[in-house]
Design a protein around this motif. Structure first.
Motif, PDB file in Angstrom:
ATOM      1  N   MET A 309       0.808  -1.211   0.000  1.00  0.00           N
ATOM      2  CA  MET A 309       0.000   0.000   0.000  1.00  0.00           C
ATOM      3  C   MET A 309       0.846   1.267   0.000  1.00  0.00           C
ATOM      4  O   MET A 309       0.482   2.272  -0.618  1.00  0.00           O
ATOM      5  N   THR A 310       1.993   1.252   0.690  1.00  0.00           N
ATOM      6  CA  THR A 310       2.853   2.444   0.700  1.00  0.00           C
ATOM      7  C   THR A 310       3.386   2.738  -0.707  1.00  0.00           C
ATOM      8  O   THR A 310       3.494   3.903  -1.102  1.00  0.00           O
ATOM      9  N   THR A 311       3.720   1.698  -1.444  1.00  0.00           N
ATOM     10  CA  THR A 311       4.170   1.889  -2.824  1.00  0.00           C
ATOM     11  C   THR A 311       3.030   2.398  -3.694  1.00  0.00           C
ATOM     12  O   THR A 311       3.235   3.200  -4.612  1.00  0.00           O
ATOM     13  N   THR A 312       1.815   1.955  -3.388  1.00  0.00           N
ATOM     14  CA  THR A 312       0.640   2.435  -4.124  1.00  0.00           C
ATOM     15  C   THR A 312       0.497   3.939  -3.972  1.00  0.00           C
ATOM     16  O   THR A 312       0.200   4.651  -4.940  1.00  0.00           O
ATOM     17  N   LEU A 313       0.701   4.451  -2.769  1.00  0.00           N
ATOM     18  CA  LEU A 313       0.631   5.896  -2.555  1.00  0.00           C
ATOM     19  C   LEU A 313       1.705   6.623  -3.352  1.00  0.00           C
ATOM     20  O   LEU A 313       1.449   7.688  -3.927  1.00  0.00           O
ATOM     21  N   LEU A 314       2.914   6.070  -3.371  1.00  0.00           N
ATOM     22  CA  LEU A 314       3.998   6.693  -4.131  1.00  0.00           C
ATOM     23  C   LEU A 314       3.625   6.789  -5.607  1.00  0.00           C
ATOM     24  O   LEU A 314       3.804   7.834  -6.237  1.00  0.00           O
ATOM     25  N   LEU A 315       3.087   5.725  -6.165  1.00  0.00           N
ATOM     26  CA  LEU A 315       2.699   5.730  -7.578  1.00  0.00           C
ATOM     27  C   LEU A 315       1.551   6.706  -7.823  1.00  0.00           C
ATOM     28  O   LEU A 315       1.534   7.422  -8.825  1.00  0.00           O
ATOM     29  N   ALA A 316       0.596   6.747  -6.899  1.00  0.00           N
ATOM     30  CA  ALA A 316      -0.571   7.613  -7.085  1.00  0.00           C
ATOM     31  C   ALA A 316      -0.191   9.086  -7.030  1.00  0.00           C
ATOM     32  O   ALA A 316      -0.654   9.892  -7.847  1.00  0.00           O
ATOM     33  N   TYR A 317       0.644   9.458  -6.070  1.00  0.00           N
ATOM     34  CA  TYR A 317       0.978  10.865  -5.889  1.00  0.00           C
ATOM     35  C   TYR A 317       1.998  11.367  -6.907  1.00  0.00           C
ATOM     36  O   TYR A 317       1.939  12.511  -7.350  1.00  0.00           O
ATOM     37  N   SER A 318       2.966  10.514  -7.268  1.00  0.00           N
ATOM     38  CA  SER A 318       4.015  10.957  -8.187  1.00  0.00           C
ATOM     39  C   SER A 318       3.531  11.001  -9.634  1.00  0.00           C
ATOM     40  O   SER A 318       4.122  11.695 -10.457  1.00  0.00           O
ATOM     41  N   GLY A 319       2.457  10.264  -9.941  1.00  0.00           N
ATOM     42  CA  GLY A 319       1.971  10.241 -11.322  1.00  0.00           C
ATOM     43  C   GLY A 319       1.570  11.612 -11.834  1.00  0.00           C
ATOM     44  O   GLY A 319       1.778  11.940 -13.009  1.00  0.00           O
ATOM     45  N   GLY A 320       1.022  12.452 -10.953  1.00  0.00           N
ATOM     46  CA  GLY A 320       0.594  13.775 -11.379  1.00  0.00           C
ATOM     47  C   GLY A 320       1.740  14.714 -11.700  1.00  0.00           C
ATOM     48  O   GLY A 320       1.539  15.723 -12.387  1.00  0.00           O
ATOM     49  N   PHE A 321       2.939  14.406 -11.217  1.00  0.00           N
ATOM     50  CA  PHE A 321       4.089  15.283 -11.449  1.00  0.00           C
ATOM     51  C   PHE A 321       5.152  14.614 -12.315  1.00  0.00           C
ATOM     52  O   PHE A 321       6.298  15.044 -12.337  1.00  0.00           O
ATOM     53  N   SER A 322       4.755  13.572 -13.042  1.00  0.00           N
ATOM     54  CA  SER A 322       5.725  12.863 -13.878  1.00  0.00           C
ATOM     55  C   SER A 322       6.277  13.762 -14.984  1.00  0.00           C
ATOM     56  O   SER A 322       7.475  13.722 -15.287  1.00  0.00           O
ATOM     57  N   ALA A 323       5.402  14.606 -15.583  1.00  0.00           N
ATOM     58  CA  ALA A 323       5.869  15.493 -16.654  1.00  0.00           C
ATOM     59  C   ALA A 323       6.884  16.497 -16.121  1.00  0.00           C
ATOM     60  O   ALA A 323       7.899  16.786 -16.770  1.00  0.00           O
ATOM     61  N   LEU A 324       6.616  17.031 -14.920  1.00  0.00           N
ATOM     62  CA  LEU A 324       7.536  17.995 -14.315  1.00  0.00           C
ATOM     63  C   LEU A 324       8.892  17.351 -14.050  1.00  0.00           C
ATOM     64  O   LEU A 324       9.944  17.931 -14.340  1.00  0.00           O
ATOM     65  N   GLU A 347       5.233  16.867  -2.747  1.00  0.00           N
ATOM     66  CA  GLU A 347       4.811  15.494  -3.042  1.00  0.00           C
ATOM     67  C   GLU A 347       5.487  14.493  -2.093  1.00  0.00           C
ATOM     68  O   GLU A 347       4.885  13.484  -1.720  1.00  0.00           O
ATOM     69  N   ILE A 348       6.739  14.759  -1.737  1.00  0.00           N
ATOM     70  CA  ILE A 348       7.422  13.897  -0.758  1.00  0.00           C
ATOM     71  C   ILE A 348       6.692  13.959   0.583  1.00  0.00           C
ATOM     72  O   ILE A 348       6.451  12.933   1.237  1.00  0.00           O
ATOM     73  N   LEU A 349       6.342  15.176   0.999  1.00  0.00           N
ATOM     74  CA  LEU A 349       5.575  15.352   2.239  1.00  0.00           C
ATOM     75  C   LEU A 349       4.253  14.586   2.155  1.00  0.00           C
ATOM     76  O   LEU A 349       3.870  13.871   3.088  1.00  0.00           O
ATOM     77  N   HIS A 350       3.575  14.740   1.028  1.00  0.00           N
ATOM     78  CA  HIS A 350       2.287  14.075   0.800  1.00  0.00           C
ATOM     79  C   HIS A 350       2.432  12.561   0.929  1.00  0.00           C
ATOM     80  O   HIS A 350       1.662  11.893   1.638  1.00  0.00           O
ATOM     81  N   THR A 351       3.424  12.006   0.254  1.00  0.00           N
ATOM     82  CA  THR A 351       3.608  10.554   0.217  1.00  0.00           C
ATOM     83  C   THR A 351       4.027  10.007   1.576  1.00  0.00           C
ATOM     84  O   THR A 351       3.472   9.007   2.052  1.00  0.00           O
ATOM     85  N   MET A 352       4.995  10.664   2.214  1.00  0.00           N
ATOM     86  CA  MET A 352       5.529  10.132   3.464  1.00  0.00           C
ATOM     87  C   MET A 352       4.520  10.234   4.613  1.00  0.00           C
ATOM     88  O   MET A 352       4.388   9.311   5.419  1.00  0.00           O
ATOM     89  N   ILE A 353       3.795  11.356   4.688  1.00  0.00           N
ATOM     90  CA  ILE A 353       2.801  11.492   5.755  1.00  0.00           C
ATOM     91  C   ILE A 353       1.676  10.481   5.549  1.00  0.00           C
ATOM     92  O   ILE A 353       1.202   9.846   6.503  1.00  0.00           O
ATOM     93  N   GLY A 354       1.242  10.315   4.300  1.00  0.00           N
ATOM     94  CA  GLY A 354       0.226   9.313   4.026  1.00  0.00           C
ATOM     95  C   GLY A 354       0.697   7.912   4.383  1.00  0.00           C
ATOM     96  O   GLY A 354      -0.061   7.104   4.930  1.00  0.00           O
ATOM     97  N   SER A 355       1.959   7.619   4.097  1.00  0.00           N
ATOM     98  CA  SER A 355       2.517   6.307   4.425  1.00  0.00           C
ATOM     99  C   SER A 355       2.622   6.111   5.932  1.00  0.00           C
ATOM    100  O   SER A 355       2.405   5.002   6.447  1.00  0.00           O
ATOM    101  N   PHE A 356       2.972   7.193   6.655  1.00  0.00           N
ATOM    102  CA  PHE A 356       2.982   7.124   8.117  1.00  0.00           C
ATOM    103  C   PHE A 356       1.608   6.702   8.636  1.00  0.00           C
ATOM    104  O   PHE A 356       1.486   5.845   9.512  1.00  0.00           O
ATOM    105  N   GLY A 357       0.569   7.331   8.086  1.00  0.00           N
ATOM    106  CA  GLY A 357      -0.784   7.001   8.508  1.00  0.00           C
ATOM    107  C   GLY A 357      -1.126   5.544   8.258  1.00  0.00           C
ATOM    108  O   GLY A 357      -1.754   4.883   9.095  1.00  0.00           O
ATOM    109  N   LEU A 358      -0.690   5.025   7.103  1.00  0.00           N
ATOM    110  CA  LEU A 358      -0.966   3.624   6.774  1.00  0.00           C
ATOM    111  C   LEU A 358      -0.274   2.680   7.759  1.00  0.00           C
ATOM    112  O   LEU A 358      -0.858   1.694   8.209  1.00  0.00           O
ATOM    113  N   VAL A 359       0.982   2.978   8.048  1.00  0.00           N
ATOM    114  CA  VAL A 359       1.738   2.116   8.958  1.00  0.00           C
ATOM    115  C   VAL A 359       1.123   2.142  10.359  1.00  0.00           C
ATOM    116  O   VAL A 359       1.096   1.126  11.061  1.00  0.00           O
TER     117      VAL A 359
END
Length: 376
Positions: A309-324, A347-359
């Protein structure tokens, strides 16, 4: 027979209440609703002719006017043929090009008597029919697989969309605290979804408790680390546009921080529900299991779930900034510069905090489930 009738009533009563509540929220008037003038009509039209002579091409950038001839295909003026201009401003994210045979959403401006078309403004390609059938296809597949659970999932989907559209976003615009409003509404949405799917029972209570605690902890972490990251909420697309549209009272940073636990709440619901359902099945098969054993089983289940699930968040959040990111990589920007850029840091903040919540949600749900399920 009386017991079965009572259970059946409980099964259908709560979804009925949520359906009524969803309808009431949907019908609530919004302070931002704009009444359409009588002299304005939004209709579907078909492009029958295209003239590109006025378009100026500079590399891949196109500016100028695309002259269209369209036929109205619905409403009072169905069958009328009119000319329209499609203005190109040289920005590919906003510009649209039409071809003969395509459908368009058009705004018709009428005279004072609303009997004659003065001009037509082409808004965009017409996609509502495709969106409608895609949604219907999804609902059919969901119900065919999950049955009545699928119906309740659709109801929770509708309730979530209505709450976000009619309560959360207007509340942000009116100046209510984004964090507290989001916490309250996310807790409401989480409660409705879990209790609809799991039922008003021990299983639903375990899943709900774990998810709510996870969302609360994520909110605290987002505030704490958001200040340390020193990231402004204007990094989100169109955020700054709000300030120039008469909403300069908005705190974009708080809205950004609220979006962190809003977007991760769904994944937390998934984990808490997975663990609650699994523990419920374990104690159903082995009623004599001890609290410690059931908590240990919940921990083992949680470890497997959060691993992906943590990897799922990384893929979901980073997909929007792939062009950048591709732009920076193509320009040879040093990695240290990329990681320190405010967009990427956000995006790092977004991903890591969300992953903290999952754990955190996994062990919390496992402990609560072990205690609640084994309580006689």
């Amino acid at each position: 027979m009386k017991i079965l009738s009572t259970q059946k009533t409980k099964t259908y009563l709560f979804p009925l209440v949520i359906a009524i509540l969803t309808t009431i929220i949907y019908l609530l008037p919004s302070p931002f609703d704009r009444e359409t003038p009588p002299s304005e009509r939004r209709v579907k039209a078909k492009v029958v002719s295209v003239k590109d002579d006025s378009i100026i091409e500079n590399g891949i950038i196109k500016t100028g006017n695309q002259l269209l001839q369209i036929v109205v295909t619905e409403g009072r003026f169905k069958g009328d043929t009119i000319r329209a201009n499609n203005q190109l401003i040289g920005r590919m994210e906003f510009d649209k090009l039409f071809e003969v045979g395509q459908k368009a959403l058009v705004v018709l401006n009428l005279d004072e008597e609303c009997s004659k078309i003065i001009n037509a403004n082409v808004i965009d390609h017409y996609r509502l029919n495709v969106e409608f059938w895609l949604m219907i296809l999804f609902f059919v597949f969901l119900i065919s697989f999950a049955g009545f659970i699928g119906v309740k999932a659709i109801l929770s989907f509708a309730f979530t969309g209505v709450v976000i559209w009619k309560l959360m976003l207007p509340g942000f615009l009116l100046g209510y605290s984004p964090v507290f409003l989001s916490l309250f509404l996310v807790a409401l949405i989480t409660s409705v979804i879990i209790l609809l799917v799991a039922g008003i029972n021990k299983k639903g209570f375990v899943a709900l408790s774990g998810a709510i605690v996870g969302v609360a902890v994520t909110a605290i972490l987002s505030f704490f680390f958001g200040g340390l990251f020193n990231v402004h909420g204007a990094i989100k697309p169109f955020s700054e546009t709000l300030l120039y549209s008469g909403f300069n009272h908005l705190d974009l940073t708080q809205i950004f921080l609220a979006s962190i636990f809003i977007s991760s709440s769904g994944a937390m619901m998934d984990i808490s529900m997975d663990i609650a359902v699994s523990q419920h099945e374990i104690i159903t098969i082995k009623p004599s299991i001890t609290t410690k054993e059931l908590i240990g089983a919940g921990f083992n289940i949680g470890r497997g779930v959060i691993g992906t699930m943590t990897t799922t968040l990384l893929l979901a959040y980073s997909g929007g900034f792939s062009a950048l990111l591709m732009v920076f990589i193509a320009q040879g920007t040093p990695t240290i510069n990329i990681l320190n850029l405010n967009y990427v840091a956000g995006e790092i903040l977004h991903t890591m905090i969300g992953s903290f919540g999952l754990v955190l949600v996994a062990p919390i749900t496992a402990i609560l489930g072990g205690i609640i399920y084994t309580r006689r």
